[in-house]
Design a protein around this motif. Structure first.
Motif, PDB file in Angstrom:
ATOM      1  N   VAL A  38      24.552  72.392 -37.996  1.00 40.39           N
ATOM      2  CA  VAL A  38      25.718  72.816 -38.780  1.00 40.39           C
ATOM      3  C   VAL A  38      25.742  72.043 -40.098  1.00 40.39           C
ATOM      4  N   TRP A  39      26.530  72.550 -41.015  1.00 42.07           N
ATOM      5  CA  TRP A  39      26.631  71.885 -42.325  1.00 42.07           C
ATOM      6  C   TRP A  39      28.063  71.921 -42.818  1.00 42.07           C
ATOM      7  N   ASP A  40      28.528  70.809 -43.354  1.00 44.85           N
ATOM      8  CA  ASP A  40      29.758  70.882 -44.136  1.00 44.85           C
ATOM      9  C   ASP A  40      29.610  69.947 -45.331  1.00 44.85           C
ATOM     10  N   ILE A  41      30.427  70.207 -46.322  1.00 40.14           N
ATOM     11  CA  ILE A  41      30.233  69.544 -47.619  1.00 40.14           C
ATOM     12  C   ILE A  41      30.391  68.032 -47.525  1.00 40.14           C
ATOM     13  N   GLU A  42      31.176  67.571 -46.572  1.00 40.51           N
ATOM     14  CA  GLU A  42      31.382  66.121 -46.503  1.00 40.51           C
ATOM     15  C   GLU A  42      30.259  65.372 -45.811  1.00 40.51           C
ATOM     16  N   ARG A  43      29.837  65.922 -44.684  1.00 38.39           N
ATOM     17  CA  ARG A  43      28.835  65.195 -43.909  1.00 38.39           C
ATOM     18  C   ARG A  43      27.425  65.755 -44.061  1.00 38.39           C
ATOM     19  N   THR A  58      24.575  68.259 -39.804  1.00 37.01           N
ATOM     20  CA  THR A  58      24.645  67.508 -38.545  1.00 37.01           C
ATOM     21  C   THR A  58      24.275  68.448 -37.401  1.00 37.01           C
ATOM     22  N   ARG A  59      24.325  67.937 -36.183  1.00 41.97           N
ATOM     23  CA  ARG A  59      23.992  68.756 -35.001  1.00 41.97           C
ATOM     24  C   ARG A  59      25.199  68.809 -34.089  1.00 41.97           C
ATOM     25  N   ARG A  60      25.354  69.943 -33.448  1.00 41.43           N
ATOM     26  CA  ARG A  60      26.487  70.114 -32.549  1.00 41.43           C
ATOM     27  C   ARG A  60      26.369  69.223 -31.309  1.00 41.43           C
ATOM     28  N   THR A  61      25.140  69.001 -30.894  1.00 40.69           N
ATOM     29  CA  THR A  61      24.870  68.113 -29.764  1.00 40.69           C
ATOM     30  C   THR A  61      23.785  67.134 -30.200  1.00 40.69           C
ATOM     31  N   ASN A  62      23.408  66.224 -29.326  1.00 44.82           N
ATOM     32  CA  ASN A  62      22.370  65.259 -29.699  1.00 44.82           C
ATOM     33  C   ASN A  62      21.408  65.030 -28.544  1.00 44.82           C
ATOM     34  N   GLY A  83      19.367  62.008 -38.527  1.00 45.01           N
ATOM     35  CA  GLY A  83      20.642  61.553 -39.052  1.00 45.01           C
ATOM     36  C   GLY A  83      21.692  61.406 -37.950  1.00 45.01           C
ATOM     37  N   MET A  84      21.413  61.944 -36.788  1.00 47.98           N
ATOM     38  CA  MET A  84      22.307  61.782 -35.636  1.00 47.98           C
ATOM     39  C   MET A  84      22.011  60.424 -34.981  1.00 47.98           C
ATOM     40  N   PRO A  85      22.903  59.954 -34.115  1.00 47.04           N
ATOM     41  CA  PRO A  85      22.639  58.668 -33.454  1.00 47.04           C
ATOM     42  C   PRO A  85      21.294  58.672 -32.725  1.00 47.04           C
ATOM     43  N   LEU A 138      14.082  70.909 -40.811  1.00 43.50           N
ATOM     44  CA  LEU A 138      15.130  70.441 -41.724  1.00 43.50           C
ATOM     45  C   LEU A 138      14.893  69.001 -42.172  1.00 43.50           C
ATOM     46  N   ASN A 139      14.621  68.123 -41.223  1.00 45.02           N
ATOM     47  CA  ASN A 139      14.389  66.716 -41.566  1.00 45.02           C
ATOM     48  C   ASN A 139      13.215  66.585 -42.524  1.00 45.02           C
ATOM     49  N   GLY A 140      12.176  67.358 -42.244  1.00 48.96           N
ATOM     50  CA  GLY A 140      10.972  67.297 -43.064  1.00 48.96           C
ATOM     51  C   GLY A 140      11.227  67.836 -44.459  1.00 48.96           C
ATOM     52  N   ALA A 141      12.008  68.905 -44.542  1.00 48.09           N
ATOM     53  CA  ALA A 141      12.291  69.500 -45.847  1.00 48.09           C
ATOM     54  C   ALA A 141      13.081  68.534 -46.721  1.00 48.09           C
TER      55      ALA A 141
END
Lengths: 389, 389, 389, 389
Positions: A278-283, A286-290, A302-304, B114-117
């Motif tokens: 997913v994407w939003d302008i602030e963050r 990101t991913r919905r799950t990890n 970029g996720m934990p 995505l990470n690679g891009a």
């Protein structure tokens, strides 16, 4: 960043030289001493943890509390050494015919003793076990403390906890923040997040001790704040998750490493494994799950970051296993050095340390190497570019 | 021994240069082609496995069927490339304004896209996935085939099999000898030792395919004949088991690695984990059990090496997961490249290859490097010394 | 074999950790102290050489006078440090506003000061010069002493001498044996073989000193007993002569390296350069001459290794050169740290050390790594094979 | 950045895989072909330079004229190979008893033949010379061409010329700009800046040829535009000048390397060696002179880098030297492969290439690694910081 460690378990000191730490990092002995103390805690540790309160001396690479960019030397004295000078001294015995005491000709199952003795041609296996001892992890924790300091300055935080211990599994391991995780585990004698099983874990340790036995466990390290795109898919040995696996497996007595859902990935269909983007302008992205535990294609997402490792039970048992005396070739019940019955809580600190090292090293390599100011600025620029990519 | 691999999935060829293979090793293309063919088999593979029968060309380092000691270059052509010259050509587009076809702006969950891009600043994610594709494992298998040849000459044998697949677990996995293991798994469409679950595994693959889904699994590699004392406890990055963990984790889509009983070690008391040591004049030192999977203290024990890895389900699904278009930032259901629904049997061949590489490399480094005759002799002397140690 | 060094010139200590030294090597502190003393001798050294008689402590990796195979830590204290604790202490200043003394804002021409300050973002250039100082060569000599011990056990001997000093050239530099070379140079205050120019060299040093100037020179290292075929032509970074060139150039203030006749090779026809090959049953293959300085194709020929390096004059002059204060950007005449007017004799000891290191490391890598007994036996077998090849 | 090269002189092809080149670098085959052509020019080259016009194929890592960040594979075919398939083929001889042609049992003085044969246990020394041949420098030049492209994008320019040839010394070697240097040397058949000695140099080559002899020479590489502070004094193996020395010495037949005034530094007092530091607002810190050749403390000063190397005469002479047949142990006059009588002009191109590689690699490592845009921006920021430091 690279480092070498040295030192025998009953020698005068443990030493590490750390090369490549950027200049401009605030660093004082207490940053490191705190981590050394964390490593010495934990229910089930033996006598040595009490007698030796490890303290580091910084003898190069830092001036007035700030790193210089030159190699950092950390020294941790073995206070015990005063009793071992004759046995472990570097100088030749004055009387060549004097009998060396505490010679070990009986290899312990599960230890490096026998393989190491054959490899290096040592008849006295003390020559092996003094170095193969987990005492060495003291300076790996020291190096990890420096790495954690680098990470902290760059906005990256590390936590760790015990997931499983002698068959007892933590169930409620949720946490709101790494701060909470660290607070809770710091006051737990077994570094466990789940208050409900903590006691059972301690009992498992006590029971093992009573039986002259030992137990292992599973530890988990979580890292938050790593930027996306650290590591690389372009060549197999550039993959950062592979480096983490090696780091975890290189800890004494560790027999496995996994990232994200790890071995569980063999049991779920792909549609329940891969993390939606997913994407939003602030963050940014990101991913919905990890489930991936912070890694796709050998790179950070970029996720934990979530890494686990398994430690086998300490192989030094009061309940002896059979082995063979290398001088007589006769069977005996394996000899005992002083020992803990469970070192998993401590191992969780070691695991944090070695993970922190690999991540700090990768960040520094990728974002500028020389001084913290430049690295910080480069990471901010990278994060900003990633956000709107 | 070291090697570099190169090549995009739809580029003209895959290449590896292998440096440090000793002189005097018999090596022909078919030694490698056999392994390439093994990698292409397995129930559930997609179209590409049929259209491309991989064939290696040896274009340096071997003369008249014997290695020279100079770097070995292996080339595997992508026969597909003829259809991709415009999309994947190295030369600039003649018409600069021509629209590039098959541009990918939609990252797939679970992939490096995505990470690679972000890392390499590619707007067309084809620039990432062409390299992050598991197609690269072709030349890792090729390099592994050379390593296996080295091992074979030195009396070391490698086998592999599938232990678990989409939740289906092999139960009867005993075997008399590695020869038997290899025979049985070679005729199994899922490389499984347990005839009884083979069919269930195949059904699991078919079901996943029907659902537009995918499944992962657990593979195991066994190595017999390694001498004792390879690797070392003296420094953490000399530990050979740690190198194996990195090698396993570096395979595309792998999320965990374990040695011996691995994560099971968290559940057993030490007295049921450590392997008792015995000695007899013929075989020297051996262990009554092999829970340690051939490693103590980061060194080989001389017992069989047992390594496992877990592969997540292939992340390219027909059953789409949500993602974000990087140009529009709009949500979409992730795009599909052609794909297999299960690649675990193939991954077991890749796992054999990367394990073989690390072991061959360690043996060569330790026992003489230059020519096979000397290495062989040195190993025999070592084994003899170890036997009567 | 690898090593890291650490330590600031006025910090508490210099440290080196040496990893990969085989087990079973006899080693005592005096083996190293002797070399440290050799480094401190020489006509024209400054005050520091008198006040600090360097002494090593071995604090890991050696037990009862024999190496263990584990990392060796060597420590040399800076006795001066007692006077510098406030200026060079690792801990933060108690009073944050206290003025740091001896801040250096004026870079000296010819030193690392300015480049290093920009790189690491140091306003106080003491942060650079404390590490870039040639004081660091103390522990390189210590590591070299260990390497020399390895070589000696393997039948390889190292010598060094000063060929040229401030324009004065040694002419009669013949010697019957390395023993003779070492005896003669050891008693020469300028480490020169040619008795006739020794005095002129000393006068050149004295004159430079009077003038507030400094002089450089050329040193030569000779190594006898290396087996044939160490190093390799197969890949450019396996060439052992290239490693020697890097080692020489990495010594502080060195600006050139050559092997055999070196730059003279540009002036002679090939027929007067290449060394004819002869064979006899006792010595195997040798060369009629040794213009190649012991290397062909990046490998040892079995003939003596001859390496030279040039050291520029010490850049700290009493006769000042112009520079710029980085705070004011104003021109000034460059500041002076305490200094020698000539360090070439000492540099010849350093050159021996770094050459010894590379050769010992190459031998150990090629012939077995683990323990001296095996390496010795492997070299004997190799030499025997080479003789009758 | 790292690379491996492979290929025998009369094998099917030369190959290099270059790993770590940032994404986003414009690169086409002609960038490389130009450099390959430069390497093949020069008065005194033998027949092979005419028959083989080297052409590169880029078979990975580049798409539509731009690098991907993934490993770059470069292939240069040996057109000659069609005549050598039986002698140099990788496959075993069909008839095992067939006599291999062109077996070499006579080692040539000055070559790797004998040392390499002993090391790798080859009775046919063709197995050595096919790889030790300077033909390998073709792909080092190819890798260097990629490095030059990186440098050019980052504002760094490389030039090279011949300073000395068979005892003939260029005297007037001044130039206004690297552009001028390159223009002049490009049209000189001996790559010499001094028009006046050019003819004498060519005559020296012709004379050597007539005599069945060969000559060597000295080449110089100049690099302008390198930012200050690349490399480091903090650890000996981080010194960039040492890496250049190794690179130069690793070129076939090179016997020495020097930086700045090099060996001349032994003859001048310090006051005439060290370069005074000046500062102005536009250019920041510069030096009044450049005796240091662009390096102080193992780091760049921001001044032009000046490196020289000496090449010995080609060791393959028509005027034979004595050697020994390894089969009969009888003396013979050394055999001749086809040969040039002077390869110094070509070696100057090789020297440019290896220097360019080390510098590009150091820049990329220090300033960001991943993509050219980020690296460029980081260097601009660094330069700006350095200017006003």
């Amino acid at each position: 960043m690279r480092y070498l460690t040295a030192g025998e378990s009953h020698g005068p000191q443990l030493t590490t030289i750390i090369e490549g730490v950027p200049a401009g990092l605030p660093l004082v002995a207490d940053d490191i001493n705190e981590e050394l103390a964390r490593r010495q805690k934990g229910h089930g540790r033996g006598r040595r943890m009490q007698i030796e309160k490890d303290q580091v001396q910084i003898v190069s690479g830092v001036r007035h509390g700030v790193t210089l960019g030159s190699p950092i030397t950390l020294v941790v004295e073995n206070k015990d050494f005063t009793h071992w000078t004759k046995i472990m001294g570097a100088e030749p015995l004055e009387d060549e015919n004097a009998e060396v005491k505490r010679v070990i000709s009986r290899p312990r199952p599960g230890h490096a003793d026998l393989n190491g003795a054959i490899k290096y041609n040592h008849r006295d296996m003390r020559n092996v076990l003094e170095r193969s001892s987990a005492r060495e992890t003291t300076v790996r924790v020291a190096a990890g403390a420096v790495a954690k300091k680098v990470l902290k300055e760059l906005g990256v935080e590390v936590g760790g906890h015990v997931l499983e211990l002698g068959g007892v599994v933590a169930e409620n391991t949720t946490y709101e923040s790494l701060d909470e995780l660290r607070e809770k585990t710091e006051i737990s004698p077994v570094r466990c997040l789940d208050k409900n099983v903590e006691k059972t874990m301690m009992e498992a340790i006590d029971t093992a001790k009573e039986n002259g036995d030992s137990i292992g466990g599973v530890v988990e390290v979580i890292v938050e704040g790593m930027p996306v795109g650290v590591g690389s898919y372009t060549h197999y040995d550039n993959k950062l998750d592979a480096k983490l696996a090696a780091a975890i497996m290189s800890i004494n007595a560790f027999k496995g490493a996994e990232i994200g859902i790890g071995f569980e990935a063999a049991r779920r269909p792909g549609s329940e494994v891969h993390d939606e983007i997913v994407w939003d302008i602030e963050r940014g992205y990101t991913r919905r799950t990890n489930n991936a535990g912070g890694f796709e294609g050998g790179m950070t997402t970029g996720m934990p970051i979530v890494v686990r490792g398994v430690m086998k039970p300490i192989p030094t048992l009061y309940k002896p296993l059979n082995s063979v005396d290398i001088e007589t070739k006769e069977v005996f019940a394996a000899s005992i050095e002083r020992s803990d019955s469970c070192a998993v809580p401590a191992a969780s600190v070691v695991a944090e340390s070695v993970v922190a090292w690999e991540l700090a090293s990768a960040l520094v390599n990728q974002f500028g190497q020389d001084n913290m100011d430049v690295i910080k600025k480069n990471i901010v620029q990278h994060q900003e570019r990633a956000r709107v990519f």
